[in-house]
Scaffold this motif. Structure first.
Motif, short mmCIF file in Angstrom:
data_model
loop_
_atom_site.label_atom_id
_atom_site.label_comp_id
_atom_site.label_asym_id
_atom_site.label_seq_id
_atom_site.Cartn_x
_atom_site.Cartn_y
_atom_site.Cartn_z
N TYR A 203 -9.40 -2.59 -12.32
CA TYR A 203 -8.97 -1.50 -11.46
C TYR A 203 -9.88 -1.32 -10.24
N ARG A 204 -11.16 -1.59 -10.38
CA ARG A 204 -12.06 -1.45 -9.23
C ARG A 204 -11.74 -2.48 -8.15
N GLN A 205 -11.49 -3.74 -8.55
CA GLN A 205 -11.14 -4.75 -7.57
C GLN A 205 -9.75 -4.50 -7.00
N ALA A 206 -8.84 -4.02 -7.84
CA ALA A 206 -7.51 -3.67 -7.34
C ALA A 206 -7.62 -2.58 -6.27
N LEU A 207 -8.49 -1.61 -6.49
CA LEU A 207 -8.70 -0.55 -5.51
C LEU A 207 -9.18 -1.13 -4.18
N VAL A 208 -10.09 -2.08 -4.24
CA VAL A 208 -10.60 -2.71 -3.01
C VAL A 208 -9.47 -3.44 -2.28
N GLU A 209 -8.64 -4.15 -3.02
CA GLU A 209 -7.58 -4.94 -2.39
C GLU A 209 -6.48 -4.04 -1.82
N PHE A 210 -6.12 -2.99 -2.51
CA PHE A 210 -5.10 -2.07 -1.99
C PHE A 210 -5.58 -1.39 -0.71
N GLU A 211 -6.86 -1.11 -0.62
CA GLU A 211 -7.38 -0.46 0.59
C GLU A 211 -7.30 -1.37 1.81
N LYS A 212 -7.17 -2.68 1.63
CA LYS A 212 -7.07 -3.62 2.75
C LYS A 212 -5.66 -3.68 3.33
N TYR A 216 -3.04 -4.45 7.89
CA TYR A 216 -1.93 -5.29 8.35
C TYR A 216 -0.74 -4.45 8.82
N GLY A 217 -0.96 -3.17 9.07
CA GLY A 217 0.12 -2.34 9.58
C GLY A 217 0.61 -1.36 8.53
N PRO A 218 1.50 -0.48 8.94
CA PRO A 218 1.95 0.60 8.05
C PRO A 218 3.03 0.20 7.07
N GLY A 219 3.51 -1.03 7.10
CA GLY A 219 4.65 -1.41 6.28
C GLY A 219 4.49 -1.10 4.80
N LYS A 220 3.42 -1.64 4.19
CA LYS A 220 3.19 -1.42 2.76
C LYS A 220 2.10 -0.39 2.51
N ALA A 221 1.62 0.26 3.54
CA ALA A 221 0.52 1.22 3.38
C ALA A 221 0.88 2.37 2.43
N PRO A 222 2.09 2.97 2.51
CA PRO A 222 2.39 4.07 1.57
C PRO A 222 2.37 3.61 0.11
N ASP A 223 2.96 2.45 -0.17
CA ASP A 223 2.95 1.95 -1.54
C ASP A 223 1.53 1.66 -2.00
N ALA A 224 0.71 1.12 -1.10
CA ALA A 224 -0.68 0.83 -1.46
C ALA A 224 -1.44 2.11 -1.78
N ARG A 250 1.66 13.71 3.01
CA ARG A 250 1.36 14.24 4.34
C ARG A 250 1.59 13.21 5.45
N ASP A 251 1.16 11.96 5.23
CA ASP A 251 1.22 10.95 6.28
C ASP A 251 2.55 10.21 6.32
N TYR A 252 3.23 10.10 5.17
CA TYR A 252 4.49 9.34 5.12
C TYR A 252 5.54 10.18 4.39
N PRO A 253 5.94 11.33 4.93
CA PRO A 253 6.79 12.27 4.19
C PRO A 253 8.18 11.74 3.89
N ARG A 254 8.68 10.80 4.68
CA ARG A 254 10.05 10.31 4.48
C ARG A 254 10.10 8.99 3.73
N SER A 255 8.99 8.54 3.21
CA SER A 255 8.96 7.24 2.52
C SER A 255 9.31 7.42 1.05
N GLU A 256 9.70 6.30 0.44
CA GLU A 256 9.94 6.30 -1.01
C GLU A 256 8.65 6.60 -1.76
N ALA A 257 7.53 6.13 -1.21
CA ALA A 257 6.24 6.38 -1.86
C ALA A 257 5.94 7.87 -1.92
#
Length: 273
Positions: A203-212, A216-224, A250-257
């Protein structure tokens, strides 16, 4: 002890008739001093006893508070365990659904088949000399895939992940990002690297990878961000998990995430109650 021995020696001298008047005076003074010290010790003992009597209720109250705190900690631990089980179930379903959707989205659709031709109506024909037969035109060939198209590489890496070969999937996604860092699917590849570590319970390494992913843009940022909250929850930092999910809303109110984050916060609130 030395004073008591001195007093006894003085008594012995008196008994033998050899003690002087001066020795008797010293003995009386020593006995008086001993009585004074004994009285002081008795007073000190009484003060100590009274202090202990006053402190005893405080100690009992502290013990009661400690017991309540321990009970609260056990209850909180049980709540965290229940929340973790619920979030794991939601996360597993969500991850499988996303993998299927992305696989379908990146698989090229076959060209539509030509419409069926209707049989011509037979009409009486006048006999004529048939023209010479011409060679049939060759059937058109499907265009080969472009050599510079990276999507097959991404699809293959995603298929590896779905096959639960998580270590190889990480290598494949890293290779894809190294070759195509500006491609639209680079953020997705980084997201699935985090998912691979999550599946391996790192989980610690997963946290590091999700933060990256946001690099690469906002596309997958809400899911991450949703998965970052999951990582904090598994690391027993429920407060930070809640903060991250609130940030998604707050940042992505209309997203599925954001919908998922709202559901997680409601579940967390219900567990605490």
């Amino acid at each position: 002890m030395s004073r008591a021995l001195g007093a006894l020696a003085a008594v012995a001298l008196l008994a033998s008739g050899c003690a002087s008047r001066r020795t008797v005076t010293q003995l009386e003074s020593e006995v008086g001093r001993l009585r004074s010290e004994l009285a002081e010790l008795r007073v000190a003992q009484e003060v100590t006893a009274r202090n202990l009597a006053r402190v005893a209720p405080q100690i009992e109250a502290l013990d009661a508070r400690t017991s309540e705190t321990q009970a609260g900690m056990r209850s909180l631990s049980d709540d965290i365990t229940r929340l973790t089980r619920r979030t794991d179930a939601v996360d597993t379903t969500l991850g499988e659904t996303r993998a299927r959707v992305e696989t379908l989205a990146t698989t090229p659709t076959p060209p539509p088949s030509p419409p069926p031709t209707t049989a011509p109506v037979e009409r009486p024909r006048v006999p004529a000399v048939p023209p010479p037969a011409l060679p049939a035109a060759p059937a058109p060939l499907a265009p080969p895939p472009r050599a510079d198209d990276p999507e097959p590489e991404y699809t293959a890496a995603l298929a590896t992940f779905r096959s639960r070969e998580h270590g190889q999937a990480v290598l494949d996604f890293i290779d894809f990002i190294a070759k195509h860092p500006k491609h639209a699917l680079a953020g997705n590849a980084q997201y699935w690297i985090g998912e691979a570590y999550w599946a391996q319970r790192d989980y610690r390494q997963a946290l590091v990878e999700f933060e990256k992913v946001s690099e690469y843009g906002p596309g997958k940022a809400p899911d991450a961000l949703v998965k970052i909250g999951f990582c904090y929850a598994r690391l027993r930092d429920v407060t930070r998990a809640q903060q991250v999910w609130e940030r998604v809303i707050r940042d992505y109110p209309r997203s599925e995430a954001a919908t998922v984050a709202q559901s997680l916060l409601k579940t967390q609130a219900a567990v605490r109650q």
